[in-house]
Design a protein around this motif. Structure first.
Motif, PDB file in Angstrom:
ATOM      1  N   ILE A   2      94.159  -5.837   4.419  1.00 43.07           N
ATOM      2  CA  ILE A   2      93.058  -5.004   3.930  1.00 43.07           C
ATOM      3  C   ILE A   2      93.337  -3.531   4.258  1.00 43.07           C
ATOM      4  CG2 ILE A   2      90.591  -4.500   4.195  1.00 43.07           C
ATOM      5  CD1 ILE A   2      90.704  -7.095   2.951  1.00 43.07           C
ATOM      6  N   HIS A   3      93.887  -3.322   5.476  1.00 43.47           N
ATOM      7  CA  HIS A   3      94.140  -1.961   5.931  1.00 43.47           C
ATOM      8  C   HIS A   3      95.117  -1.255   4.976  1.00 43.47           C
ATOM      9  CE1 HIS A   3      93.539   0.939   9.095  1.00 43.47           C
ATOM     10  NE2 HIS A   3      94.825   1.263   9.009  1.00 43.47           N
ATOM     11  N   PHE A   5      95.636  -2.001   1.910  1.00 39.20           N
ATOM     12  CA  PHE A   5      94.971  -1.818   0.621  1.00 39.20           C
ATOM     13  C   PHE A   5      94.093  -0.562   0.646  1.00 39.20           C
ATOM     14  CE2 PHE A   5      91.402  -2.520  -2.295  1.00 39.20           C
ATOM     15  CZ  PHE A   5      92.078  -2.763  -3.470  1.00 39.20           C
ATOM     16  N   VAL A   6      93.324  -0.423   1.719  1.00 39.89           N
ATOM     17  CA  VAL A   6      92.443   0.755   1.843  1.00 39.89           C
ATOM     18  C   VAL A   6      93.286   2.032   1.874  1.00 39.89           C
ATOM     19  CG1 VAL A   6      90.789   1.929   3.362  1.00 39.89           C
ATOM     20  CG2 VAL A   6      90.595  -0.547   2.972  1.00 39.89           C
ATOM     21  N   ALA A   7      94.427   1.942   2.522  1.00 40.04           N
ATOM     22  CA  ALA A   7      95.296   3.124   2.602  1.00 40.04           C
ATOM     23  C   ALA A   7      95.835   3.541   1.232  1.00 40.04           C
ATOM     24  CB  ALA A   7      96.463   2.834   3.553  1.00 40.04           C
ATOM     25  N   SER A   8      95.918   2.564   0.320  1.00 37.38           N
ATOM     26  CA  SER A   8      96.445   2.878  -1.021  1.00 37.38           C
ATOM     27  C   SER A   8      95.357   3.375  -1.964  1.00 37.38           C
ATOM     28  CB  SER A   8      97.092   1.622  -1.634  1.00 37.38           C
ATOM     29  OG  SER A   8      96.095   0.693  -2.015  1.00 37.38           O
ATOM     30  N   TRP A   9      94.117   3.416  -1.476  1.00 36.42           N
ATOM     31  CA  TRP A   9      92.967   3.719  -2.335  1.00 36.42           C
ATOM     32  C   TRP A   9      93.129   5.056  -3.078  1.00 36.42           C
ATOM     33  CZ3 TRP A   9      89.061   1.218  -4.414  1.00 36.42           C
ATOM     34  CH2 TRP A   9      87.999   1.945  -4.968  1.00 36.42           C
ATOM     35  N   SER A  10      93.504   6.080  -2.360  1.00 38.01           N
ATOM     36  CA  SER A  10      93.574   7.413  -2.991  1.00 38.01           C
ATOM     37  C   SER A  10      94.606   7.432  -4.125  1.00 38.01           C
ATOM     38  CB  SER A  10      93.902   8.481  -1.950  1.00 38.01           C
ATOM     39  OG  SER A  10      95.143   8.153  -1.344  1.00 38.01           O
ATOM     40  N   ARG A  13      93.041   4.591  -6.943  1.00 33.37           N
ATOM     41  CA  ARG A  13      91.584   4.477  -7.056  1.00 33.37           C
ATOM     42  C   ARG A  13      91.133   4.175  -8.481  1.00 33.37           C
ATOM     43  NH1 ARG A  13      88.652   9.909  -6.341  1.00 33.37           N
ATOM     44  NH2 ARG A  13      89.498  10.064  -8.441  1.00 33.37           N
ATOM     45  N   TYR A  16      92.020   0.628  -9.597  1.00 36.39           N
ATOM     46  CA  TYR A  16      91.174  -0.392  -8.980  1.00 36.39           C
ATOM     47  C   TYR A  16      89.766  -0.368  -9.591  1.00 36.39           C
ATOM     48  CZ  TYR A  16      94.723  -0.685  -5.267  1.00 36.39           C
ATOM     49  OH  TYR A  16      95.886  -0.854  -4.558  1.00 36.39           O
ATOM     50  N   VAL A 250      93.764  -7.091  -3.642  1.00 37.17           N
ATOM     51  CA  VAL A 250      94.254  -6.931  -2.261  1.00 37.17           C
ATOM     52  C   VAL A 250      95.548  -7.730  -2.073  1.00 37.17           C
ATOM     53  CG1 VAL A 250      93.729  -7.367   0.177  1.00 37.17           C
ATOM     54  CG2 VAL A 250      91.948  -6.487  -1.342  1.00 37.17           C
TER      55      VAL A 250
END
Lengths: 287, 251
Positions: A2-3, A5-10, A13, A16, A250
């Motif tokens: 998850i971590h 995945f969140v790091a790839s958000w920017s 975005r 997703y 994810v």
């Protein structure tokens, strides 16, 4: 997992968000498609939008030789994808009952769109690459405009279903009764065809055929096994679809898999689980 | 009349309409729910009915008889507003509130058999198009289901019902509109004799006990003679009507 995945958000975005909005939107229409048992319509309309994209790319290539370059834009390609998909949806909705079955019209639309799209691009390496990309589904490349458009389409669809859900369910479940209580069945059929074409066409342009067709029918089919009433399917299918797409994105990020195919595969597994649950329920009921 | 003239208005029927129609029970207009006068119906160039004339009142039980293709179903579709008359007049009582006060029961349900639905959901679909407060909807559905004797099964899967019970659910879907007139298109088709007799018993009770006017399409002449107050016979595009003596035979 998850971590990461969140790091790839920017970075991803818009991809997703576009994917999740589509994962909510497509099953809402998919329930209506499944209610009519016209599942293959989704594939045919999806292929028709592919033909629209190929036509726009081919027209842009021809016209650029004559110095016309404004056609070579994303907007024109999206409009063409939507227009072809709408025409296909209208053809499948209105063509049946005039000597040909619904299945035969749908099959024709699917095959003519699939073959013509490839033929149009056969001598254009760049265009063929684009067609193959869409056929194999990728969400990479979604823009903020795509996210805005899908959010608008989702809002309009959800509001319509909230306000006129019973009417729509009656139209797709039992058109004779709908006519008898004064519902304008032909008008609703036309509106549904146009809306389905628009949503599938634009989705196909951004997310590709497998993701679009998968999100359209698989959650609705799974909801059919989980639910006891059609109106429950209208919200169970989108929620199940969003949950599956969330997990799939994810997992796809972690394993470096394409998110479109991962989502479609996860939704296939959801459907298998739904079938198993129905089987167990039937066994218990019969025992 | 040379042009189609279908109206659902508050205009009271004229005495001249009666004399032209040559109908039974023409003493007055009390309780008249609908009046078709010289109604001509067509699909494209093909005329199906050449002039149907009949009048239905509260509490009457009409049987529509005739062979396949004689125009019975087309006539029903005109009453429901699906087919526009080519000529003639169709007058609906204001009591019917447009067509909100008409219930319809088709031959069978067209629902895709793979779709999940309960009796409650199935019956509630009959409320589509009505402005019924949300708080009242549930009560209406319950009443309709109980009127056809399916109260104990309301939450059950529609597809788990027998053929006869499904037909009753169809009747309940028509009744949920709380109509003054219930139109039934061959509701006994595909039923075994016991289920047919049971459903017919329910319909007779709705007619006699609740005063609901019924208009039922069937091929069964004997059934009509036993239960009808009026019979309309459709043949080659023409319609003849007669009242039936409760003791048996034509009045």
């Amino acid at each position: 997992m998850i971590h990461d995945f969140v790091a790839s958000w920017s970075l991803f975005r818009d991809s997703y968000l576009a994917g999740w909005l589509l994962a909510l939107l497509l099953p809402m229409l998919g329930v209506l498609v499944v209610a009519r048992d016209q599942i293959f319509v989704g594939a045919a309309v999806s292929q028709a939008s592919l033909l629209g994209i190929a036509s726009a790319l081919r027209a842009a290539a021809w016209l650029s030789l004559a110095g016309v370059t404004w056609l070579d834009g994303d907007l024109v390609v999206s409009v063409s994808a939507g227009a072809f998909a709408i025409l296909a949806a209208l053809a499948t909705a209105g063509g049946a009952g005039r000597g040909d079955s619904h299945e035969s019209i749908t099959g024709f639309v699917f095959l003519v769109s699939s073959s013509a799209a490839v033929l149009l691009m056969a001598h254009s390496p760049h265009g063929m690459e684009e067609i193959n990309r869409l056929l194999s589904s990728t969400l990479i490349g979604a823009t903020p405009v795509d996210v805005g458009v899908f959010a608008l389409l989702l809002t309009l669809t959800a509001v319509t279903l909230a306000l006129r859900g019973a009417e729509l369910v009656l139209v797709v479940m039992d058109h004779e009764m709908a006519e008898a209580v004064g519902v304008r069945v032909d008008l609703w059929n036309g509106v549904l065809a146009v809306w389905l074409g628009l949503v599938v066409g634009l989705s196909n342009r951004v997310a590709g055929a497998i993701f679009t067709f998968g999100c359209l029918v698989l959650p609705a089919l799974a909801a059919r096994s989980f639910c006891r009433e059609v109106r429950a399917m209208l919200w169970v299918a989108p929620v199940a679809s969003l949950a599956t797409a969330g997990v799939a994105f994810v997992v796809a990020h972690d394993l470096d898999f394409p998110p479109g195919q991962t989502t479609a595969f996860a939704q296939c597994m959801l459907l298998v689980a739904a079938w198993a649950a129905r089987f167990v329920r039937a066994r218990r009921g019969g025992a | 009349m040379s042009t189609a003239d279908e109206r659902a208005t508050a205009r009271p029927p004229h005495a001249s309409d009666h004399s032209a129609a040559g109908l039974p029970h023409l003493a007055g207009d009390d309780g008249v729910l609908l009046r078709a006068t010289d109604l001509r119906l067509a699909y494209g160039a093909r005329e199906i009915l050449h002039g149907a004339t009949l009048e239905v009142r509260r509490g009457e039980f009409w049987f529509l008889l005739g062979g396949n293709g004689s125009g019975k179903t087309t006539f029903l579709r005109a009453l429901l507003g699906i087919v526009k008359p080519r000529a003639g007049r169709l007058w609906l009582s204001p009591e019917l509130r447009g067509r909100e006060g008409i219930g319809f029961v088709p031959q069978h349900s067209e629902i895709n058999a793979s779709l999940p639905t309960t009796i409650r959901e199935f019956v509630s679909l009959g409320l589509v198009g009505l402005r019924v407060p949300r708080s009242e909807r549930g009560a209406r559905v319950t009443r309709a289901i109980e009127r056809v004797g399916l109260g104990a099964l309301a939450g059950r899967d529609y597809w788990a019902l027998s053929g006869g019970q499904r037909q009753r659910a169809l009747v309940a879907r028509g009744l949920v509109r709380e109509p003054l007139l219930l139109i039934l298109d061959e509701p006994m088709n595909h039923l075994d004799p016991d289920a047919e007799e049971s459903l017919l018993g329910d319909l007779v009770a709705l007619n006699r006990r609740d005063g609901l006017a019924l208009l039922l399409v069937t091929h069964d002449v004997a059934m009509a003679e036993r239960h009808a107050t009026h019979v309309a016979t459709f043949s080659r595009g023409n319609v003849t009507t007669r009242a039936v003596d409760p003791a048996g035979g034509a009045a």
